[in-house]
Design a protein around this motif. Sequence first.
Motif, PDB file in Angstrom:
ATOM      1  N   TRP A   1     -49.524  -4.760  -3.250  1.00 51.52           N
ATOM      2  CA  TRP A   1     -50.468  -4.023  -2.423  1.00 51.52           C
ATOM      3  C   TRP A   1     -50.518  -2.540  -2.752  1.00 51.52           C
ATOM      4  O   TRP A   1     -51.547  -1.907  -2.554  1.00 51.52           O
ATOM      5  N   ILE A   2     -49.437  -1.969  -3.252  1.00 52.75           N
ATOM      6  CA  ILE A   2     -49.459  -0.544  -3.591  1.00 52.75           C
ATOM      7  C   ILE A   2     -50.470  -0.290  -4.713  1.00 52.75           C
ATOM      8  O   ILE A   2     -51.209   0.688  -4.690  1.00 52.75           O
ATOM      9  N   LEU A   3     -50.497  -1.190  -5.660  1.00 53.16           N
ATOM     10  CA  LEU A   3     -51.425  -1.042  -6.774  1.00 53.16           C
ATOM     11  C   LEU A   3     -52.872  -1.131  -6.303  1.00 53.16           C
ATOM     12  O   LEU A   3     -53.707  -0.300  -6.661  1.00 53.16           O
ATOM     13  N   THR A   4     -53.173  -2.120  -5.471  1.00 49.85           N
ATOM     14  CA  THR A   4     -54.560  -2.328  -5.065  1.00 49.85           C
ATOM     15  C   THR A   4     -54.992  -1.465  -3.886  1.00 49.85           C
ATOM     16  O   THR A   4     -56.190  -1.244  -3.698  1.00 49.85           O
ATOM     17  N   LEU A   5     -54.059  -0.969  -3.095  1.00 50.92           N
ATOM     18  CA  LEU A   5     -54.438  -0.122  -1.962  1.00 50.92           C
ATOM     19  C   LEU A   5     -54.296   1.365  -2.244  1.00 50.92           C
ATOM     20  O   LEU A   5     -54.914   2.174  -1.560  1.00 50.92           O
TER      21      LEU A   5
END
Length: 88
Positions: free
Chosen positions: A31-35
Amino acid sequence: MRNIITAFGIGMGLAVSALAGEEDLRSGGPWILTLVVFPACALLSLVFILRDYRRRTSAEERRSDCAGKESSDSTARATEHDSASSTA
């Protein structure tokens, strides 16, 4: 036109990334990558497009101002030349 298409594509990428990030947050994915990373890159891209557009328009305005000034100077010179030749 190119900037509009590019901005639309980047905006769609931003929206898809936010939706995928929300889904990854629920499922435990990256999620860090996509958010965080992908939306930040998309926003930076939009900022650079806006900056380039503003630079281009200000350069075009300066060119048109200079061209207008040069044409009015040449018109004034032609008028002076015509009046000088008619009095001589």
